[in-house]
Design an enzyme around this catalytic site. Structure first.
Site, short mmCIF file in Angstrom:
data_model
loop_
_atom_site.label_atom_id
_atom_site.label_comp_id
_atom_site.label_asym_id
_atom_site.label_seq_id
_atom_site.Cartn_x
_atom_site.Cartn_y
_atom_site.Cartn_z
N TYR A 47 10.06 -1.93 9.59
CA TYR A 47 8.99 -1.48 8.68
C TYR A 47 9.49 -0.29 7.85
CZ TYR A 47 4.35 -0.10 7.07
OH TYR A 47 3.27 0.22 6.29
N ASP A 74 -5.24 0.69 6.10
CA ASP A 74 -5.96 0.42 7.34
C ASP A 74 -7.07 1.42 7.60
OD1 ASP A 74 -4.06 -1.48 7.44
OD2 ASP A 74 -2.92 -0.64 9.10
N GLY A 104 -1.07 -7.14 14.04
CA GLY A 104 -1.21 -7.00 12.59
C GLY A 104 -2.67 -6.90 12.18
N LEU A 105 -3.56 -6.58 13.14
CA LEU A 105 -5.00 -6.48 12.83
C LEU A 105 -5.46 -5.02 12.89
CD1 LEU A 105 -6.29 -9.63 14.76
CD2 LEU A 105 -5.65 -9.44 12.35
N SER A 106 -4.48 -4.13 12.94
CA SER A 106 -4.74 -2.71 12.79
C SER A 106 -5.56 -2.07 13.92
CB SER A 106 -5.47 -2.51 11.45
OG SER A 106 -5.51 -1.17 11.16
N SER A 148 -8.72 4.03 29.22
CA SER A 148 -9.00 2.73 28.61
C SER A 148 -9.49 1.75 29.66
CB SER A 148 -7.72 2.20 27.96
OG SER A 148 -7.90 0.86 27.58
N SER A 171 -4.31 -0.09 15.96
CA SER A 171 -3.83 1.29 16.08
C SER A 171 -4.60 2.23 15.16
CB SER A 171 -2.32 1.36 15.80
OG SER A 171 -2.05 0.83 14.54
N ASP A 198 0.84 -1.22 0.00
CA ASP A 198 0.00 0.00 0.00
C ASP A 198 0.87 1.25 0.00
OD1 ASP A 198 0.79 -0.34 2.69
OD2 ASP A 198 -1.15 0.25 3.53
P1 NG1 Z 1 -0.26 -3.34 10.58
O1 NG1 Z 1 -0.21 -4.74 10.16
O2 NG1 Z 1 -1.57 -2.99 11.22
O3 NG1 Z 1 0.92 -2.94 11.37
C1 NG1 Z 1 0.93 -1.92 8.61
C2 NG1 Z 1 0.57 -0.59 7.92
C3 NG1 Z 1 -0.24 -0.83 6.64
C4 NG1 Z 1 0.44 -1.83 5.74
C5 NG1 Z 1 0.76 -3.11 6.53
C6 NG1 Z 1 1.52 -4.13 5.72
C7 NG1 Z 1 0.16 1.35 9.36
C8 NG1 Z 1 -0.85 2.11 10.14
N1 NG1 Z 1 -0.26 0.22 8.80
O4 NG1 Z 1 -0.24 -2.47 9.18
O5 NG1 Z 1 -0.41 0.42 5.98
O6 NG1 Z 1 1.58 -1.31 5.12
O7 NG1 Z 1 1.54 -2.81 7.70
O8 NG1 Z 1 0.81 -4.48 4.59
O9 NG1 Z 1 1.31 1.75 9.28
#
Ligand code: NG1
Length: 399
Positions: free
Chosen positions: A223, A171, A124-126, A66, A128, A35
């Site tokens: 990342y 996300d 990894g389910l976003s 929270s 954030s 992306d």
């Molecule tokens: P997650 O898996 O939620 O850390 C991150 C990036 C996405 C995308 C994926 C890998 C953010 C907020 N999210 O998501 O944009 O690059 O990794 O496909 O940075």
């Protein structure tokens, strides 16, 4: 909801004029780490949410707490420039939304809020981005600002860079504009979404590796290193084209040349590491188109095979898998899943496996027996292993 209301009243006293915002997590079915290269992706929203109960304030203070004791209460003032908390602090996701919106709109009213989440964090389910979206929708509402969902998604994708990760826009887009029972192809620049129904007998199992992919420290470094490598590879391959071809991006490259020819050219100009990163990006972009076709053709096996290929590419070429993620994918496939892949950024987090519904019990049983029963779980198994329900985008409701 009861949990949220109780927590709200304990912290801020009895309240009227409450609203609740719910922002879903997501699982990406195809297109990881592309992306931010401007290439299309194929996620769906989960029926797990970051929810916040909130009440507008007359002043410019934001107070947020929270229900999870891991995350202490935070308070800050709305400004155009907001000083971040310490690196890795959860409050920075709320500040990211606030600063992003304050740069564009008249944002003068804060809120008192309590957050509750059943999206596993750092998996990894976003979770954030779901928190960023929830905070943003609450602020837009308390300030009576209206903005179209996709425009908001674009704004928030940039705003989230505030926390230090140079992420893409998948996300925020799926969180804001997902359709029920569907996965969506998301295209960028300009942002567009095309929803495709997922047949009810196609089941998607999400299984956590129990390794937190915390987006501060090592994971963020890696990342951001991958985003840099992708950029470097692009610059070098673009140089191999003529200036008059006007190629400046990955989508341009894929439009100008067939993937095989592109990889051939790349071999001449990239070292081994950059070539592998480049190969992942190009092949993953092709797989996004292919899974979309497989879904429309009701080809579950084909979709599954592409997921497994994607996992191998993320593991070998992009080097973001872990031993636990490989193990989960292998167990799921061995037990009868049509395919499995790590999902999201990797380096921990989850795999997603595709099964025809009659095989789901067997796959769940194998994952439980061969993976989870051998490990200590911090919470219920259902937090780590579940069948994902393709859900709609974020909502705001009066209580
Ligand atoms: P997650 O898996 O939620 O850390 C991150 C990036 C996405 C995308 C994926 C890998 C953010 C907020 N999210 O998501 O944009 O690059 O990794 O496909 O940075």
């Amino acid at each position: 909801m009861l949990v949220l209301r109780q927590a709200f009243e304990e912290r801020y006293g009895m309240a009227k004029g409450l609203h609740v915002v719910s922002a879903p997590g997501r699982v990406n079915l195809m297109g990881d780490h592309i992306d931010y290269n401007g290439l299309s992706v194929f996620p769906m929203a989960l029926s797990r949410h970051v929810s916040a109960l909130y009440r507008e304030r007359d002043d410019d203070t934001v107070r947020i707490a929270s229900t999870n004791s891991r995350y202490g209460p935070r308070e800050f003032t709305l400004r155009r420039e907001i000083e971040p908390y310490e690196d890795g602090d959860w409050g920075n996701y709320v500040k990211a939304a606030a600063q992003g919106l304050a740069g564009r709109f008249q944002i003068e009213h804060g809120f008192d809020a309590v957050v509750h989440s059943n999206v596993p964090a750092a998996a990894g389910l976003s979770s954030s981005s779901a928190l960023v979206v929830a905070a943003a929708l609450a602020l837009l509402h308390t300030n009576e600002v209206e903005i179209e969902r996709l425009a908001l998604a674009e704004l928030l994708a940039k705003a989230e860079h505030y926390v230090g990760t140079q992420g893409g826009g998948m996300d925020q887009a799926i969180c804001l504009a997902a359709r029920k029972h569907s996965a969506s192809r998301i295209d960028f620049e300009p942002l567009r979404m095309t929803a495709h129904l997922i047949p009810p007998e196609w089941q998607l199992i999400v299984a956590s590796s129990l390794v937190r992919a915390e987006k501060s420290g090592a994971v963020r470094k890696l990342y951001n290193a991958r985003t840099r490598e992708c950029r470097d590879a692009l610059t070098k391959v673009v140089r191999a084209f003529r200036a008059e071809d006007r190629i400046t991006s990955y989508p341009d490259l894929l439009a100008a040349s067939r993937p095989a020819a592109l990889l051939k050219r790349a071999e001449d100009v990239l070292d081994d590491t950059l070539l592998r990163r480049f190969r992942h990006v190009v092949s993953e972009a092709v797989r996004v188109r292919q899974v979309e076709k497989a879904l429309t053709a009701y080809d579950l096996k084909g979709f599954g095979r592409l997921m497994s290929k994607s996992h191998r590419s993320l593991r070998d070429d992009f080097e973001v898998s872990t031993q636990e993620l490989d193990e989960l994918a292998e167990i799921a496939e061995h037990a009868g899943a049509a395919g499995a892949r790590l999902t999201g950024a990797g380096l921990g987090g989850c795999v997603v496996a595709l099964c025809p519904d009659h095989r789901t019990p067997r796959v769940l049983k194998a994952l439980t027996g061969r993976f989870y029963n051998k490990r200590e779980l911090e919470s219920d198994l259902a937090d780590h292993l579940f069948v994902a329900e393709p859900s709609g985008g974020a909502t705001v409701m009066a209580l």
